[in-house]
Design a protein around this motif. Structure first.
Motif, short mmCIF file in Angstrom:
data_model
loop_
_atom_site.label_atom_id
_atom_site.label_comp_id
_atom_site.label_asym_id
_atom_site.label_seq_id
_atom_site.Cartn_x
_atom_site.Cartn_y
_atom_site.Cartn_z
N ARG A 239 2.69 -13.42 -5.43
CA ARG A 239 1.92 -13.18 -6.66
C ARG A 239 0.65 -14.04 -6.66
NH1 ARG A 239 5.79 -13.55 -10.14
NH2 ARG A 239 5.96 -11.33 -10.62
N SER A 240 0.76 -15.25 -6.14
CA SER A 240 -0.39 -16.16 -6.15
C SER A 240 -1.53 -15.66 -5.28
CB SER A 240 0.04 -17.55 -5.69
OG SER A 240 0.27 -17.57 -4.27
N ARG A 241 -1.25 -14.76 -4.33
CA ARG A 241 -2.32 -14.24 -3.48
C ARG A 241 -3.24 -13.28 -4.24
NH1 ARG A 241 -1.97 -15.43 1.99
NH2 ARG A 241 -4.11 -14.66 1.85
N GLY A 242 -2.74 -12.74 -5.35
CA GLY A 242 -3.59 -11.94 -6.23
C GLY A 242 -3.93 -10.56 -5.72
N ILE A 243 -3.21 -10.04 -4.74
CA ILE A 243 -3.55 -8.72 -4.18
C ILE A 243 -2.38 -7.73 -4.23
CG2 ILE A 243 -5.32 -9.68 -2.66
CD1 ILE A 243 -3.37 -9.36 -0.34
N PHE A 244 -1.24 -8.17 -4.72
CA PHE A 244 -0.07 -7.30 -4.74
C PHE A 244 0.26 -6.89 -6.16
CE2 PHE A 244 0.59 -10.23 -1.08
CZ PHE A 244 0.40 -9.29 -0.08
N CYS A 245 0.62 -5.60 -6.33
CA CYS A 245 0.90 -5.09 -7.68
C CYS A 245 2.28 -5.57 -8.14
CB CYS A 245 0.82 -3.57 -7.71
SG CYS A 245 2.10 -2.71 -6.77
N GLU A 246 2.48 -5.63 -9.44
CA GLU A 246 3.75 -6.09 -10.00
C GLU A 246 4.90 -5.17 -9.62
OE1 GLU A 246 4.76 -8.87 -11.61
OE2 GLU A 246 2.80 -9.63 -10.98
N PHE B 230 5.32 -3.67 -6.85
CA PHE B 230 5.74 -4.06 -5.51
C PHE B 230 6.53 -5.36 -5.53
CE2 PHE B 230 4.61 -6.37 -1.50
CZ PHE B 230 5.41 -5.62 -0.65
N LEU B 231 6.06 -6.33 -6.30
CA LEU B 231 6.77 -7.61 -6.39
C LEU B 231 8.15 -7.42 -6.99
CD1 LEU B 231 3.83 -9.91 -7.55
CD2 LEU B 231 4.75 -9.62 -5.23
N ASN B 232 8.29 -6.53 -7.95
CA ASN B 232 9.61 -6.23 -8.53
C ASN B 232 10.50 -5.53 -7.51
OD1 ASN B 232 9.07 -7.35 -11.06
ND2 ASN B 232 8.17 -5.45 -11.84
N TYR B 233 9.88 -4.70 -6.68
CA TYR B 233 10.65 -4.04 -5.61
C TYR B 233 11.23 -5.09 -4.66
CZ TYR B 233 11.54 -1.43 -1.30
OH TYR B 233 12.13 -0.92 -0.17
N LEU B 234 10.41 -6.06 -4.30
CA LEU B 234 10.88 -7.11 -3.39
C LEU B 234 11.95 -7.98 -4.06
CD1 LEU B 234 7.59 -8.34 -1.68
CD2 LEU B 234 9.19 -6.60 -0.90
N LYS B 235 11.82 -8.20 -5.34
CA LYS B 235 12.80 -9.01 -6.07
C LYS B 235 14.20 -8.38 -5.99
CE LYS B 235 13.70 -11.05 -10.62
NZ LYS B 235 13.20 -11.20 -12.01
N ASP B 236 14.25 -7.06 -6.03
CA ASP B 236 15.53 -6.34 -5.99
C ASP B 236 15.81 -5.75 -4.61
OD1 ASP B 236 15.84 -6.82 -8.74
OD2 ASP B 236 14.63 -5.06 -9.25
N GLY C 113 0.81 -1.22 0.00
CA GLY C 113 0.00 0.00 0.00
C GLY C 113 0.84 1.26 0.00
N TYR C 114 1.91 1.26 0.79
CA TYR C 114 2.81 2.42 0.79
C TYR C 114 3.34 2.70 -0.61
CZ TYR C 114 3.09 2.02 5.94
OH TYR C 114 2.81 1.96 7.28
N LEU C 115 3.76 1.63 -1.28
CA LEU C 115 4.33 1.80 -2.62
C LEU C 115 3.27 2.31 -3.60
CD1 LEU C 115 6.95 -0.32 -4.36
CD2 LEU C 115 4.84 0.18 -5.60
N GLU C 116 2.08 1.72 -3.54
CA GLU C 116 1.04 2.14 -4.48
C GLU C 116 0.63 3.59 -4.29
OE1 GLU C 116 -1.95 -0.08 -6.17
OE2 GLU C 116 -1.42 -2.01 -5.24
N HIS C 117 0.77 4.09 -3.07
CA HIS C 117 0.42 5.49 -2.80
C HIS C 117 1.63 6.42 -2.91
CE1 HIS C 117 -3.79 5.14 -1.78
NE2 HIS C 117 -3.53 4.06 -1.06
#
Length: 486
Positions: free
Chosen positions: A78-85, A87-93, A25-29
């Motif tokens: 990603r499988s939970r279906g509630i997180f934006c890509e 954010f997932l890319n942020y976590l990857k790096d 949520g922080y990232l999306e905002h």
């Protein structure tokens, strides 16, 4: 940096789910990079004691050094279906970028003062909440309980015997480490010796005695294998009628002819006070006044204290479940709360949590802590929580006051101060060298010695004062007034 006993498991996903949802949520905002300051502190000392001990920092450092989201982690999220890509890319790096300050391990700590402070991007500072609490809460709880038991023993050794009663293998391993910091002389847990250097100690169980046709034969066979460190368990059948007489017989017929002196006997059941006094007389009369008596069997600080009052002749105690689980008060209530947000100009916007439950009201702002010591005798006087950039001038009198009962004031002269929080990470880079465990234990012993005896009472201890600086107190009260609206 890989420290002795470090854990190579990837524990990055050991988070509460809301830490992930908030981070997304922080990232999306668009506020994920906003710098936030979080405090870890606790509200209540276990067992109604006068102080607690801080432990677990080395394991927190290991965790922060190894933060990394794997491909499997990302796919699960990603499988939970509630997180934006994004954010997932942020976590990857993901790379840890926070500043961290902490108390040194072994420091006596008190309610409502920050023991760990984290400053950094709010996504990151929020994500590490659970592991910060889990790591510090557990070891601080065990170290605190161990120190109570050690103090009850009045100089007699305390051995940590609780591995099989701990709430997991991690709790057994790290509990032994924490118990050693708190003053125990050793542990039954071998892997804690292997990983951390906590001295592993142990001799025999009742099963050894039962494996042989007679108790005497069991003692004899054990002595033949371990003549230079021979302690035998004397309560399998009857301590006074069988165990101690057979031990004395074996000492005379086996150890002495081999050129060795016995080390001790252990009593694991029955009336420890009565049996130890009888055993001491028997050993002394047989010429073994140098042989120690170890007692175990569901002991804690209160039972040990009572045994000594009753004249028990015990030289060391083995303490199990009541220590490793802190059975009488098994939760160390550390919490992790937002204290400030850094503004673009570098200043801080303080944040406060208000509650009708007074003890749940937090202390706002980016802070530090000073401990005052009497310059003459070195005793700790009080702690003062201040704004992060406040300086206390030791050459000038300093007035401390109770932050609730503000009329209670004391002006200190003849004092020295020490900042309790030390830098651990700067911008995600480790800047702290963890001391050896033996040095932590020695430091802890010295710091506890600086507390007044009245603070160390088991029942109704004197309250050690943790005060707020005048500047911090005014900010807190202004915020309380601001938010106190219907």
């Amino acid at each position: 940096m890989k420290m002795q006993g470090s854990d190579d498991r990837n524990l990055t996903m050991l988070v509460d789910f809301y830490e992930i949802t908030m981070a997304n949520g922080y990232l999306e905002h668009g506020i994920g990079d906003r710098v936030a300051v979080f405090d870890m502190f606790f509200r209540k000392i276990p067992d109604g004691g006068g102080f607690a001990l801080f432990a677990g920092l080395e394991q927190l450092i290991n965790y922060l050094n190894n933060l990394k989201f794997t491909n499997e982690d990302i796919e699960y999220l990603r499988s939970r279906g509630i997180f934006c890509e994004e954010f997932l890319n942020y976590l990857k790096d993901f790379e840890f970028e926070c500043d961290v300050w902490s108390m040194p391990e072994g420091t006596p700590i008190f309610p409502n003062e920050p023991v760990v402070i984290v400053r950094g991007p709010v996504i990151q500072a929020q994500l590490i909440e659970t592991m910060t609490l889990l790591t510090i809460n557990h070891q601080s709880l065990v170290a605190t309980k161990a120190n109570r038991i050690v103090r009850a023993a009045q100089g007699r050794g305390i051995l940590e015997f609780g591995s099989r009663r701990a709430q997991s293998y991690d709790a057994a391993i790290l509990g032994a480490r924490a118990a050693y910091i708190g003053g125990c002389t050793g542990t039954a847990c071998v892997i804690s010796d292997f990983l951390y250097g906590v001295p592993a100690i142990g001799t025999m169980a009742h099963s050894w005695v039962q494996m042989f046709d007679t108790e005497y034969e069991a003692f004899k066979k054990y002595a033949e294998v371990y003549p230079d460190n021979c302690t035998v368990l004397v309560d399998t059948y009857n301590v006074i009628k069988s165990g101690v007489p057979n031990a004395i017989k074996m000492f005379n017929e086996v150890l002495l002819p081999m050129g060795y002196r016995p080390k001790g006997i252990r009593i694991d059941s029955g009336d420890i006070a009565y049996l130890s006094k009888k055993a001491r007389i028997m050993l002394d009369e047989a010429g073994f006044s140098d042989v120690g008596i170890c007692a175990s069997n569901s002991l804690d600080e209160y039972l040990i204290r009572d045994l000594l009052i009753q004249g028990a002749k015990v030289d060391s105690f083995g303490v199990g479940e009541n220590l490793i689980t802190s059975k009488s008060d098994p939760v160390f209530g550390g919490v992790y709360k937002l204290a400030a947000i850094q503004k673009e100009d570098g200043s801080y916007d303080p944040k406060i949590k208000i509650s009708e439950t007074i003890e749940k009201i937090t202390n706002p702002h980016f802070k530090t802590i000073y401990r005052f010591y009497n310059k003459t005798n070195g005793q700790a006087i009080a702690d003062c929580v201040t704004l992060f950039d406040e300086i206390i001038d030791e050459t000038k009198p300093y007035t401390i006051f109770d932050p609730v009962a503000t009329w209670k004031k004391k002006t200190l002269t003849n004092y020295t101060v020490r900042k309790l929080l030390t830098p651990i990470f700067e911008k995600g880079k480790l800047v702290y060298d963890c001391p050896e465990l033996e040095d932590i234990r020695t430091y802890c012993e010295g710091q506890v010695a600086m507390l007044w005896d009245e603070v160390k009472r088991f029942e109704f201890p004197h309250r050690y004062y943790v005060d707020l600086s005048d500047k911090l107190w005014k900010i807190k009260n202004e915020m309380l007034s601001k938010y106190n609206v219907e």
